[in-house]
Design a protein around this motif. Sequence first.
Motif, PDB file in Angstrom:
ATOM      1  N   ARG A  34       1.383  -5.649  -2.759  1.00  0.00           N
ATOM      2  CA  ARG A  34      -0.031  -5.394  -2.431  1.00  0.00           C
ATOM      3  C   ARG A  34      -0.167  -4.550  -1.169  1.00  0.00           C
ATOM      4  NH1 ARG A  34      -3.491  -8.280   0.679  1.00  0.00           N
ATOM      5  NH2 ARG A  34      -1.941  -9.905   0.979  1.00  0.00           N
ATOM      6  N   THR A  35       0.705  -4.782  -0.183  1.00  0.00           N
ATOM      7  CA  THR A  35       0.616  -4.005   1.064  1.00  0.00           C
ATOM      8  C   THR A  35       0.939  -2.538   0.831  1.00  0.00           C
ATOM      9  OG1 THR A  35       2.893  -4.589   1.651  1.00  0.00           O
ATOM     10  CG2 THR A  35       1.128  -5.982   2.544  1.00  0.00           C
TER      11      THR A  35
ATOM     12  N   HIS B 149      -2.403  -1.164  -0.201  1.00  0.00           N
ATOM     13  CA  HIS B 149      -3.358  -1.192   0.912  1.00  0.00           C
ATOM     14  C   HIS B 149      -2.968  -0.220   2.034  1.00  0.00           C
ATOM     15  CE1 HIS B 149      -6.168  -4.256  -0.379  1.00  0.00           C
ATOM     16  NE2 HIS B 149      -5.127  -4.917  -0.894  1.00  0.00           N
ATOM     17  N   ARG B 150      -1.693   0.029   2.188  1.00  0.00           N
ATOM     18  CA  ARG B 150      -1.242   0.978   3.207  1.00  0.00           C
ATOM     19  C   ARG B 150      -1.711   2.400   2.854  1.00  0.00           C
ATOM     20  NH1 ARG B 150       4.180   1.070   2.468  1.00  0.00           N
ATOM     21  NH2 ARG B 150       4.216  -1.128   2.951  1.00  0.00           N
TER      22      ARG B 150
END
Length: 179
Positions: A39-40, A43-44
């Motif tokens: 997920r990161t 989102h990044r």
Amino acid sequence: MRADAARNLAVVLRAGARLLADDPSTPLSAIASAAGVDRTTVHRRFANREALLSAVFEAKLDSSERVLDEARLTAAPVAVALHRYVEGIIPVSREWPVDTRRMMRDDPAATRRAGEQSARLDAFVQRAADEGLLRDDVPPAWARAVLDRLVSTIAHDFPDLPAPKAADLVVDTFLRGLG
């Protein structure tokens, strides 16, 4: 961009296109899961769903522009250019199934690019009419709308039909039905 980062971005964009086409409210975490990335990672790269959707639209526009260029709409014989266009745009429609009408509401730059691409197709359909490949009683705007629907129908309702065969059907239907 590193090769793995580029690969992750491509996978996220394709997963995003597919999921957002089905449900525009799909959360980024679901897109990350479908893409097989953390997920990161998503989102990044994307602050929110709208940023991801904008990137998907850009990818779709880039792919569409390549198809238009490769079809040689102004230089190749009409039937040849039409087949090249249809054969190329069917995979684009399948890969990037997002609704461009939403793009037209939310992104002025994408709206401009889409309008330019649409004008190229309008001019091509007008060329087909001018060269006598379309019936005189068929308005070019109607012919263009029919072409768009034929492409959309075959791309999405017949996903297992290979693009070359699908293009044969669309071109034959278009030129015989409106020709």
